[in-house]
Every structure is written in structure tokens, then in C-alpha cells.
Design a protein around this motif. Structure first.
Motif, PDB file in Angstrom:
ATOM      1  N   LEU A 143       9.853  -2.935  -5.747  1.00  0.00           N
ATOM      2  CA  LEU A 143      10.258  -2.422  -4.384  1.00  0.00           C
ATOM      3  C   LEU A 143       9.243  -2.816  -3.392  1.00  0.00           C
ATOM      4  O   LEU A 143       9.526  -3.191  -2.408  1.00  0.00           O
ATOM      5  N   LEU A 144       7.763  -2.346  -3.649  1.00  0.00           N
ATOM      6  CA  LEU A 144       6.881  -2.629  -2.616  1.00  0.00           C
ATOM      7  C   LEU A 144       6.445  -4.065  -2.398  1.00  0.00           C
ATOM      8  O   LEU A 144       6.318  -4.217  -1.263  1.00  0.00           O
ATOM      9  N   LEU A 145       6.735  -4.659  -3.478  1.00  0.00           N
ATOM     10  CA  LEU A 145       6.378  -6.289  -3.068  1.00  0.00           C
ATOM     11  C   LEU A 145       7.563  -6.880  -1.972  1.00  0.00           C
ATOM     12  O   LEU A 145       7.134  -7.436  -1.192  1.00  0.00           O
ATOM     13  N   ARG A 196       2.120  -0.526   8.737  1.00  0.00           N
ATOM     14  CA  ARG A 196       2.093  -0.101   7.233  1.00  0.00           C
ATOM     15  C   ARG A 196       1.707  -1.286   6.370  1.00  0.00           C
ATOM     16  O   ARG A 196       1.417  -1.083   5.031  1.00  0.00           O
ATOM     17  N   LEU A 197       1.627  -2.412   6.894  1.00  0.00           N
ATOM     18  CA  LEU A 197       1.153  -3.492   5.877  1.00  0.00           C
ATOM     19  C   LEU A 197      -0.134  -3.480   5.275  1.00  0.00           C
ATOM     20  O   LEU A 197      -0.068  -3.682   3.936  1.00  0.00           O
ATOM     21  N   PRO A 198      -1.357  -3.008   5.872  1.00  0.00           N
ATOM     22  CA  PRO A 198      -2.374  -2.644   5.103  1.00  0.00           C
ATOM     23  C   PRO A 198      -2.283  -1.436   3.963  1.00  0.00           C
ATOM     24  O   PRO A 198      -2.680  -1.615   2.891  1.00  0.00           O
ATOM     25  N   ALA A 199      -1.472  -0.447   4.216  1.00  0.00           N
ATOM     26  CA  ALA A 199      -1.238   0.550   3.188  1.00  0.00           C
ATOM     27  C   ALA A 199      -0.445  -0.075   1.939  1.00  0.00           C
ATOM     28  O   ALA A 199      -0.652   0.171   0.982  1.00  0.00           O
ATOM     29  N   VAL A 200       0.643  -0.759   2.310  1.00  0.00           N
ATOM     30  CA  VAL A 200       1.424  -1.390   1.318  1.00  0.00           C
ATOM     31  C   VAL A 200       0.596  -2.349   0.507  1.00  0.00           C
ATOM     32  O   VAL A 200       0.725  -2.331  -0.790  1.00  0.00           O
ATOM     33  N   SER A 201      -0.114  -2.989   1.038  1.00  0.00           N
ATOM     34  CA  SER A 201      -0.991  -4.158   0.458  1.00  0.00           C
ATOM     35  C   SER A 201      -2.176  -3.296  -0.609  1.00  0.00           C
ATOM     36  O   SER A 201      -2.402  -3.801  -1.671  1.00  0.00           O
ATOM     37  N   GLU A 202      -2.724  -2.233   0.105  1.00  0.00           N
ATOM     38  CA  GLU A 202      -3.498  -1.327  -0.838  1.00  0.00           C
ATOM     39  C   GLU A 202      -2.713  -0.742  -2.087  1.00  0.00           C
ATOM     40  O   GLU A 202      -3.341  -0.976  -3.345  1.00  0.00           O
ATOM     41  N   ASP A 203      -1.631  -0.474  -1.805  1.00  0.00           N
ATOM     42  CA  ASP A 203      -0.769   0.022  -3.097  1.00  0.00           C
ATOM     43  C   ASP A 203      -0.348  -0.982  -4.007  1.00  0.00           C
ATOM     44  O   ASP A 203      -0.431  -0.835  -5.374  1.00  0.00           O
ATOM     45  N   LEU A 204      -0.267  -1.936  -3.560  1.00  0.00           N
ATOM     46  CA  LEU A 204      -0.022  -3.355  -4.543  1.00  0.00           C
ATOM     47  C   LEU A 204      -1.347  -3.915  -5.228  1.00  0.00           C
ATOM     48  O   LEU A 204      -1.273  -4.240  -6.275  1.00  0.00           O
ATOM     49  N   ARG A 205      -2.503  -3.668  -4.412  1.00  0.00           N
ATOM     50  CA  ARG A 205      -3.645  -4.018  -5.261  1.00  0.00           C
ATOM     51  C   ARG A 205      -3.971  -3.208  -6.335  1.00  0.00           C
ATOM     52  O   ARG A 205      -4.273  -3.330  -7.467  1.00  0.00           O
ATOM     53  N   ALA A 206      -3.545  -1.837  -6.123  1.00  0.00           N
ATOM     54  CA  ALA A 206      -3.970  -0.782  -7.083  1.00  0.00           C
ATOM     55  C   ALA A 206      -3.167  -0.986  -8.265  1.00  0.00           C
ATOM     56  O   ALA A 206      -3.337  -0.758  -9.335  1.00  0.00           O
ATOM     57  N   ARG A 207      -1.841  -1.343  -7.961  1.00  0.00           N
ATOM     58  CA  ARG A 207      -0.897  -1.512  -9.001  1.00  0.00           C
ATOM     59  C   ARG A 207      -0.925  -2.800  -9.828  1.00  0.00           C
ATOM     60  O   ARG A 207      -0.648  -2.674 -11.155  1.00  0.00           O
ATOM     61  N   LEU A 208      -1.529  -3.936  -9.297  1.00  0.00           N
ATOM     62  CA  LEU A 208      -1.336  -5.203  -9.779  1.00  0.00           C
ATOM     63  C   LEU A 208      -2.764  -5.775  -9.919  1.00  0.00           C
ATOM     64  O   LEU A 208      -2.738  -6.797 -10.575  1.00  0.00           O
ATOM     65  N   GLU A 226      -6.426  -7.665  -8.495  1.00  0.00           N
ATOM     66  CA  GLU A 226      -6.680  -8.445  -7.414  1.00  0.00           C
ATOM     67  C   GLU A 226      -6.025  -9.618  -7.108  1.00  0.00           C
ATOM     68  O   GLU A 226      -5.683 -10.237  -6.226  1.00  0.00           O
ATOM     69  N   GLY A 227      -5.020 -10.011  -8.094  1.00  0.00           N
ATOM     70  CA  GLY A 227      -4.151 -11.161  -7.878  1.00  0.00           C
ATOM     71  C   GLY A 227      -2.798 -10.709  -7.604  1.00  0.00           C
ATOM     72  O   GLY A 227      -1.919 -11.610  -7.578  1.00  0.00           O
ATOM     73  N   TRP A 228      -2.770  -9.647  -6.735  1.00  0.00           N
ATOM     74  CA  TRP A 228      -1.226  -9.027  -6.455  1.00  0.00           C
ATOM     75  C   TRP A 228      -0.556  -9.769  -5.473  1.00  0.00           C
ATOM     76  O   TRP A 228       0.612 -10.030  -5.841  1.00  0.00           O
ATOM     77  N   ARG A 229      -1.241 -10.819  -4.836  1.00  0.00           N
ATOM     78  CA  ARG A 229      -0.592 -11.475  -3.818  1.00  0.00           C
ATOM     79  C   ARG A 229       0.354 -12.614  -4.627  1.00  0.00           C
ATOM     80  O   ARG A 229       1.338 -13.158  -4.078  1.00  0.00           O
ATOM     81  N   SER A 230      -0.214 -12.907  -5.894  1.00  0.00           N
ATOM     82  CA  SER A 230       0.745 -13.985  -6.597  1.00  0.00           C
ATOM     83  C   SER A 230       2.265 -13.465  -6.793  1.00  0.00           C
ATOM     84  O   SER A 230       3.038 -14.360  -7.589  1.00  0.00           O
ATOM     85  N   HIS A 231       2.290 -12.365  -6.881  1.00  0.00           N
ATOM     86  CA  HIS A 231       3.387 -11.698  -7.250  1.00  0.00           C
ATOM     87  C   HIS A 231       4.484 -11.460  -6.018  1.00  0.00           C
ATOM     88  O   HIS A 231       5.515 -11.051  -6.093  1.00  0.00           O
ATOM     89  N   LEU A 232       3.887 -11.915  -4.717  1.00  0.00           N
ATOM     90  CA  LEU A 232       4.879 -11.750  -3.600  1.00  0.00           C
ATOM     91  C   LEU A 232       5.946 -12.878  -3.560  1.00  0.00           C
ATOM     92  O   LEU A 232       6.035 -13.681  -3.078  1.00  0.00           O
TER      93      LEU A 232
END
Ligand code: HEM
Length: 215
Positions: free
Chosen positions: A43-45, A77-89, A91-97
């Protein structure tokens, strides 16, 4: 109806569309804690894509007399959502977008209305007043269901908004004061309803993975 401001009308006339989005099986099962934590990440992605289009669009319209009062930095919201995604996934979180088809359609609509102040405000209302209303309940339920501290769900945390209730009242006064004639008000209500349907479609797309996430 005499004495009803535009904010009240907007809420009333979109209540059914809101209920449609709220009743989506994906959200119901997610909030009930019936899914794997990956569903929340998914959902966050998708939400990241939406803010990645909406927030630059609002920034670009900051100088517009209609948009300016709504364009509050404390909402970003973008920095907060990005932070949550980094915490969950990690450093490579962006590759999941990877946007789902419904997310692409939602983002495309955001792009289409980016130059229309009333349309942009309709989508601004949906996301930010939603985050400051039901989003606060959603955050508590998710924290409990998935064993995450509320502070780690930054996507729904507004450190710059100490009282969501007071902010919602302020936001509604901005809607009431927006310089729209009746025809434009009709268009804004219609756009907000359309936005709810885009959200419902997004939840339906996410719902396609429910069998894999059920635990
Ligand atoms: C499971 C999903 C959802 C739940 C549980 C939920 C829950 C709620 C609740 C409890 C309220 C407060 C109602 C009140 O003040 O009486 C609310 C308001 C609101 N929600 Fe949702 N909601 C959900 C989905 C959404 C979605 C997808 C959007 C749009 C992106 C949205 C946008 C809004 C808005 C804009 C308001 C404020 C309405 C107004 O006062 O004008 N909600 N929601």
C-alpha cells in the motif's frame, strides 16, 4: 439547504463514494490484521507514487490564489512515506516502486488536473483531509495489527499538526472560503467523487494479491 458551507456539502455529496472506498476488501482485511506485513508495504509503495505526483503539482501552483492557502508545508507526505518504505525495505527500497495499473490511472488524473486549481484542491482534500481524518484511525489499527510502533508509521504522522481536529476545522474553513461559483463547486465535488473511485480501483488492484497475503 441553507446555511451549509461548501465543506459540508463536499463531505455530504461524496459520503457514498467514501463508503465505497472504505469498504474495499483489501482495506478491511488489512485493518483487521488478517494480512502479511507485505500488504502494508505494498500500500505504501503505491501511495508513494501518488504523493510523488501530487506534491510537485501543488508546489508548482503555490502562487495560485486558490491553491496557495491549501499548500501548507506541514502536510507534505513524500518524505514520511519514503522513510517508512526505507525502514521496511532497506536502502534498496526504490527498486520496489512499481505502480499498479490503477495507480498509473490515478497518477495520470493527478497530472491532468495539475493546472486546474479546483481539481488540484479536490485531490488535495482527498489525500490530506483523509490522512488527518480516517488516516489517524487507520494508523492506530495498523500499529496494533502489525506490531509497529505508531511513531514508525510516519506516513500518517503530522508532527507539524499538533491537533488534527483543529486542522480539519481550519481546512474546512478554507474550502468554505475558496472563490468558486456554483458551477465550479459542482466540478470540484465531481472531481472528488472521481478521486474516491480512483482510490477504490487502487484498493481493488491491491486486492488482486489478497490470496498471497492472507495469513
Ligand atoms: C479503509 C479505509 C478508510 C477508512 C477506515 C476511513 C475512515 C474515515 C473516517 C473514520 C473518517 C472521519 C469521518 C467523520 O469525521 O465523521 C474519514 C474521513 C475522510 N476520509 Fe476516509 N477512510 C478510509 C478511506 C479513505 C480514502 C481512500 C480516502 C481518499 C483518498 C479518504 C478520504 C477521507 C476524507 C477526505 C475524509 C474527510 C471528509 C470530510 O470531513 O470532508 N478516506 N475517513
Amino acid at each position: 439547504m441553507t446555511g451549509e458551507g461548501f465543506a459540508a456539502r463536499l463531505r455530504r455529496e461524496t459520503a457514498q463514494a467514501h463508503a465505497g472506498a472504505e469498504r474495499s476488501p483489501f482495506m478491511a482485511e488489512l485493518l483487521a490484521g488478517d494480512l502479511a506485513p507485505e500488504a502494508l508495504t505494498a500500500l505504501l509503495l503505491q501511495v508513494h507514487h501518488l504523493y510523488a505526483v501530487l506534491e510537485p503539482a501543488v508546489d508548482a501552483m503555490r502562487g495560485d490564489v486558490v491553491v496557495a492557502p491549501f499548500a501548507d508545508e506541514h502536510l507534505r507526505r513524500l518524505p514520511a512515506v519514503s522513510e517508512d518504505l526505507r525502514a521496511r525495505l532497506g536502502e534498496g527500497w526504490r527498486s520496489h516502486l512499481v505502480p499498479l495499473p490503477a495507480t498509473e490511472r490515478y497518477a495520470q488524473r493527478l497530472q491532468e488536473v495539475a493546472g486546474w486549481p479546483g481539481g488540484l484542491v479536490a485531490h488535495h482534500y482527498l489525500r490530506y483531509l483523509g490522512d488527518l481524518s480516517g488516516g489517524q484511525v487507520v494508523r492506530r489499527l495498523l500499529a496494533r495489527a502489525y506490531g509497529v510502533a505508531e511513531e514508525e508509521l510516519r506516513s500518517w504522522d503530522f508532527p507539524g499538526v499538533p491537533s488534527p481536529k483543529r486542522y480539519r476545522d481550519h481546512y474546512r474553513s478554507l474550502l468554505d472560503a475558496a472563490p468558486w461559483d456554483e458551477a465550479e463547486r459542482d466540478r470540484v465535488v465531481a472531481e472528488a467523487s472521481r478521486g474516491y473511485r480512483l482510490n477504490e480501483d487502487l484498493f481493488a488492484d491491491l486486492g488482486g494479491s489478497l490470496p498471497a497475503w492472507r495469513r
